[in-house]
Design a protein around this motif. Structure first.
Motif, PDB file in Angstrom:
ATOM      1  N   UNK A  65      14.165   3.482 -10.868  1.00  0.00           N
ATOM      2  CA  UNK A  65      14.280   3.596  -9.420  1.00  0.00           C
ATOM      3  C   UNK A  65      15.685   4.056  -9.024  1.00  0.00           C
ATOM      4  N   UNK A  66      16.698   3.455  -9.650  1.00  0.00           N
ATOM      5  CA  UNK A  66      18.077   3.850  -9.360  1.00  0.00           C
ATOM      6  C   UNK A  66      18.344   5.286  -9.802  1.00  0.00           C
ATOM      7  N   UNK A  67      17.745   5.667 -10.904  1.00  0.00           N
ATOM      8  CA  UNK A  67      17.963   7.007 -11.442  1.00  0.00           C
ATOM      9  C   UNK A  67      17.545   8.085 -10.442  1.00  0.00           C
ATOM     10  N   UNK A  68      16.550   7.757  -9.603  1.00  0.00           N
ATOM     11  CA  UNK A  68      16.095   8.707  -8.596  1.00  0.00           C
ATOM     12  C   UNK A  68      17.012   8.762  -7.386  1.00  0.00           C
ATOM     13  N   UNK A  69      17.909   7.769  -7.234  1.00  0.00           N
ATOM     14  CA  UNK A  69      18.667   7.649  -5.996  1.00  0.00           C
ATOM     15  C   UNK A  69      20.179   7.770  -6.152  1.00  0.00           C
ATOM     16  N   UNK A  70      20.725   7.551  -7.342  1.00  0.00           N
ATOM     17  CA  UNK A  70      22.183   7.577  -7.477  1.00  0.00           C
ATOM     18  C   UNK A  70      22.694   9.016  -7.395  1.00  0.00           C
ATOM     19  N   UNK A  71      23.935   9.141  -6.963  1.00  0.00           N
ATOM     20  CA  UNK A  71      24.558  10.455  -6.920  1.00  0.00           C
ATOM     21  C   UNK A  71      25.007  10.915  -8.287  1.00  0.00           C
ATOM     22  N   UNK A  72      25.369  12.191  -8.372  1.00  0.00           N
ATOM     23  CA  UNK A  72      25.754  12.778  -9.660  1.00  0.00           C
ATOM     24  C   UNK A  72      27.031  12.162 -10.222  1.00  0.00           C
ATOM     25  N   UNK A  73      27.895  11.627  -9.369  1.00  0.00           N
ATOM     26  CA  UNK A  73      29.171  11.091  -9.829  1.00  0.00           C
ATOM     27  C   UNK A  73      29.074   9.640 -10.298  1.00  0.00           C
ATOM     28  N   UNK A  74      27.919   9.029 -10.112  1.00  0.00           N
ATOM     29  CA  UNK A  74      27.734   7.630 -10.526  1.00  0.00           C
ATOM     30  C   UNK A  74      27.018   7.583 -11.870  1.00  0.00           C
ATOM     31  N   UNK A  75      27.650   6.932 -12.841  1.00  0.00           N
ATOM     32  CA  UNK A  75      27.026   6.808 -14.158  1.00  0.00           C
ATOM     33  C   UNK A  75      26.108   5.600 -14.162  1.00  0.00           C
ATOM     34  N   UNK A  76      24.941   5.771 -14.750  1.00  0.00           N
ATOM     35  CA  UNK A  76      23.927   4.721 -14.786  1.00  0.00           C
ATOM     36  C   UNK A  76      23.617   4.388 -16.244  1.00  0.00           C
ATOM     37  N   UNK A  77      23.746   3.095 -16.598  1.00  0.00           N
ATOM     38  CA  UNK A  77      23.498   2.647 -17.969  1.00  0.00           C
ATOM     39  C   UNK A  77      22.457   1.537 -17.975  1.00  0.00           C
ATOM     40  N   UNK A  78      21.653   1.509 -19.027  1.00  0.00           N
ATOM     41  CA  UNK A  78      20.632   0.484 -19.196  1.00  0.00           C
ATOM     42  C   UNK A  78      20.871  -0.234 -20.524  1.00  0.00           C
ATOM     43  N   UNK A  79      20.809  -1.570 -20.510  1.00  0.00           N
ATOM     44  CA  UNK A  79      20.972  -2.351 -21.737  1.00  0.00           C
ATOM     45  C   UNK A  79      20.007  -3.535 -21.712  1.00  0.00           C
ATOM     46  N   UNK A  80      19.187  -3.628 -22.755  1.00  0.00           N
ATOM     47  CA  UNK A  80      18.289  -4.772 -22.900  1.00  0.00           C
ATOM     48  C   UNK A  80      18.042  -4.993 -24.386  1.00  0.00           C
ATOM     49  N   UNK A  81      17.186  -5.930 -24.698  1.00  0.00           N
ATOM     50  CA  UNK A  81      17.003  -6.342 -26.091  1.00  0.00           C
ATOM     51  C   UNK A  81      16.150  -5.381 -26.902  1.00  0.00           C
TER      52      UNK A  81
END
Length: 799
Positions: A254-270
């Motif tokens: 959901x965030x990946x569709x909304x964040x701007x190009x300058x914001x880095x998005x990372x995912x971490x889980x088990x």
């Protein structure tokens, strides 16, 4: 480095042999407090302190962090002083010490408890009784004790501690137990002390280096966690923690569709492979770690409990789903973590309480609801450690009281269930005795037969069963074209003989989710599920490049099954005794005397029992039937051995078709008999006399011999030894220490069984009801199996 005052208090207690219950805030150096006395004792007090430490954590990320830190410290110390401390790690994703052979071992609670329960997740069924003996007499450290499942892991640990703490110190560490729980825990430990920090000590630690204390503002909002709420508050660094991988993955997308190009998005889980997980953790460190320039960051991290402990990062804003208070406080430790920082902690309501609770009346659900009400009334307050303790004491104390009351009320039933599990009945044990989120190894491969050479070593993902059930249902119903969908691993001994060294693996199609209870490993067809290095395991996305594979042959579990060379009985016993002296005896250096004192056994008796077990373990191979089979097989492969020579091993290479064929042909004519229980019975009188008629220790020794191949055997088959068996046995007695030889009366050997002895054999097997006898058995069978494996390796030229 000088110890803090509270660390010094812990050190003094541990070195005096006392157990410790430590409560200290996050970042106060609990790990150093726990390990400083062990390391000092290991190097400087070898005769009076434990030789092994198991450092148990609730999450693998914590084990990873501590392992990396202390492995580096141990290597540096060895280079400077030439003194070696073997530091290892054992988790589901990094199974580097499957047999618990290191000196300092960082492991997860699953690995620890499954080994204690004689069902180690890290080893095949045939080696089930190998690891339990590594626990007795070890210094045990349980970190973040409050995070252990109060309905499964915690009661099982507390069942084990009264006996284990009589042998070696135990340390329980927490930041968030209520006072009631701390005081109650002392009743489960022998000679325990509670160590807490004064307000002045906490302030001194928080302000080290002249910094001002950190500040965290807590707020509770009456809405679900969503992408818009995160973006509204985001400035430079935001950390978003969801309770399940499914929720985290959905919010990331959901965030990946909304964040701007300058914001880095990372995912971490088990559900990432170890290399990708370490890569992502490295990216987190570079952006918002202790040495990062966080004023220049523009990053949003979406995570699960995998980031709750052990990841040393600091975000400006923490968005977290409602969780038990202990977890919320741990999560808050990733926000404004360092002195002088200010941060915001925002707690969101949840509709589903997984993985903490699944039923409306569960304790953790009620505690979470109470925590929500308490936080909602706070109206954006600054929480320091004292305020966090108020939350715990107000909200968690009622549940803690119920947990302790429940433990005491259910102690007998739980003890019986644990004992049943330790004797081989595993059904439901993972869920009831370890934690309700026990997992299965899930592999992805179009032709899984390619993984059967060593399936436990295959590269895959550990998925909690509660999540996996829904995945399997969906995989079985999805409209796709595939030759098969989901398979489970079925394993058994070769030719269905309980003592076979070989395992036969094959895949069975899964028809129902109930079959998850019957296996440790699943494989899913790659058209149904896949793996992404950015999102991890994707149960809803197939046709991705990743497929599971096997590591190099030298690193596999089954590497011990090397080709065998023909070996006489006397040669094998000599090599096993040599291996015991070099490999297994040092591990008993502290544990054996400690158990002797606790059980009030004669000094040196347990070590004597270990020598006896190694000396006598293969007497059953001196049966006429076993020797007949061995010589017939050697004749069939055109490598005959003189008939008068007693054999312990035949030449066998399972990669050699002629060997496999000869074995099958000979076994069809002359069935190869069992030998372990039979040898134990044949030597029962010898063992009884040698150990001075110590019933518990005698039964433990007999059980160790009987189960040095099959971990749960309780019966014995008729046997008749070769006429000169006593003479052959007498020839091997020379290889044990001279002080023990006088106690070995070879004339007490039973050369032939009778029906009464066979029927009564079960009475010679020790059970967990005899707490010290069972503990002795675990130590003895571990020593014997390690010595036998090493001795066999020496005989085959593999070592």
């Amino acid at each position: 480095m000088v110890l803090y005052p509270y660390q010094q208090r812990v050190r003094n207690h541990i070195l005096q042999g006392k157990s410790v219950i430590l409560q200290a805030p996050t970042g106060a150096g609990k790990t150093r407090a726990a390990l400083a006395p062990f390391i000092e004792g290991f190097f400087d007090r070898p005769d009076s302190t434990p030789r092994k430490c198991l450092y148990v954590t609730p999450m693998r990320v914590l084990a990873n962090q501590f392992y990396a830190e202390y492995r580096a410290l141990a290597d540096s110390y060895c280079r400077r002083h030439g003194r070696h401390l073997d530091v290892r790690i054992q988790t589901g994703e990094q199974p580097d010490d499957r047999r618990f052979e290191g000196d300092l071992i960082f492991c997860t609670i699953d690995q620890f408890l499954s080994s204690y329960l004689v069902m180690p997740y890290s080893l095949p069924y045939r080696l089930a009784n190998l690891n339990a003996g590594a626990i007795a007499g070890s210094y045990l450290v349980f970190d973040e004790f409050h995070l252990f499942d109060p309905e499964a892991a915690l009661p099982t640990i507390l069942h084990a501690l009264p006996t284990l703490s009589r042998l070696a110190p135990v340390m329980l560490m927490t930041a968030t137990f209520s006072i009631h729980m701390l005081e109650s825990l002392t009743s489960f430990l022998s000679n325990a002390e509670i160590v807490t920090l004064t307000r002045d000590e906490i302030t001194a630690i928080d302000c080290r280096g002249g910094q001002s204390p950190r500040q965290r503002y807590w707020t509770a909002v009456d809405q679900p966690l969503c992408a818009d709420a995160v973006l509204q508050r985001h400035q430079r660094s935001s950390l978003v923690i969801c309770n399940t991988v499914t929720r985290a993955r959905a919010l990331y997308r959901e965030l990946k569709q909304k964040v701007g190009q300058n914001t880095e998005l990372l995912l971490l889980h088990s559900q990432f492979l170890p290399n990708d997980r370490r890569r992502i953790e490295g990216e987190l460190q570079r952006r918002i770690g202790v040495n990062a320039n966080r004023t220049c960051a523009n990053v949003i991290v979406v995570a699960t409990q995998a980031i709750e402990v052990g990841v040393d990062i600091s975000a400006e804003v923490l968005h977290t789903e409602l969780a038990p208070p202990a977890s919320l406080i741990q999560r808050a430790g990733r926000c404004a973590r360092y002195p002088g920082e200010k941060g915001e902690v925002i707690v969101y309501r949840v509709e589903k309480y997984a993985p903490y609770a699944f039923k409306p009346d569960e304790l953790l659900k009620r505690e979470m609801d109470t925590a929500w009400q308490w936080l909602h009334e706070c109206k954006r307050e600054i929480f320091d450690f004292t305020r966090e303790q108020e939350l715990v004491n107000t909200v968690s104390a009622p549940r803690d009281e119920q947990v302790i009351d429940g433990l005491n009320a259910d102690r007998v039933n739980r003890s019986n269930y644990i004992h049943t599990c330790q004797q081989g009945n595993r059904r439901g044990a993972s869920r009831l005795l370890v934690r309700d989120v026990d997992s299965r190894l899930v592999l992805i491969h179009p032709n899984p037969d390619q993984l059967l050479d060593s399936p436990y070593d295959a590269i895959g993902l550990n998925i909690p069963v509660y999540s996996l059930r829904a995945m399997v249902r969906e995989w079985l119903q999805r409209s796709v074209t595939a030759p098969w969908r989901v398979k489970r691993l079925d394993e058994r001994q070769a030719d269905d003989r309980a003592e076979s060294r070989q395992m036969v693996y094959h895949w069975v199609d899964v028809q129902d989710t109930k079959e998850l209870d019957e296996t440790a490993i699943l494989v899913v067809h790659p058209v149904l599920a896949g793996y992404s290095e950015r999102e991890g395991f994707l149960p809803d996305t197939g046709d991705l490049p990743f497929v599971s594979s096997l590591p190099s042959a030298t690193t596999r579990i089954e590497r011990a099954l090397q080709p065998l060379q023909v070996e006489t009985y006397t040669e094998h016993i000599q090599r096993v005794l040599q291996a015991f002296s070099e490999l297994a005896l040092p591990e008993l250096r502290y544990a054996a005397p400690a158990l002797e004192r606790a059980a009030n056994w004669p000094e040196g008796s347990l070590i004597q029992a270990a020598w006896l077990a190694c000396l006598l373990h293969d007497v059953g191979k001196l049966s006429s039937a076993w020797q007949q089979w061995a010589h017939a097989y050697q004749q069939a492969i055109n490598q005959p051995v003189a008939k008068h020579v007693a054999l312990a091993h035949t030449a066998f290479d399972r990669q050699n078709p002629s060997h496999v064929q000869a074995q099958q042909q000979v076994s069809a004519k002359i069935p190869r008999p069992r030998h372990a229980s039979e040898g134990a019975l044949a030597c029962a009188e010898i063992i009884t006399e040698a150990l001075g008629k110590q019933p518990s220790l005698t039964k433990a020794t007999i059980t160790a011999i009987a189960r040095h191949h099959a971990p749960f055997v309780n019966d014995c088959q008729p046997f008749q030894l070769v006429p000169n068996a006593d003479q052959i046995l007498a020839c091997t007695v020379q290889y044990i220490p001279s002080a023990l030889r006088q106690h070995i009366k070879v004339n007490l050997l039973w050369k032939q069984s009778n029906i009464n002895q066979i029927q009564q054999f079960g009475n010679l097997i020790t059970t967990p009801d005899d707490q010290f006898g069972w503990m002795a058995y675990t130590l003895l069978v571990r020593a014997l199996r390690r010595a036998d494996q090493r001795g066999t390796g020496l005989g085959s030229g593999a070592l």
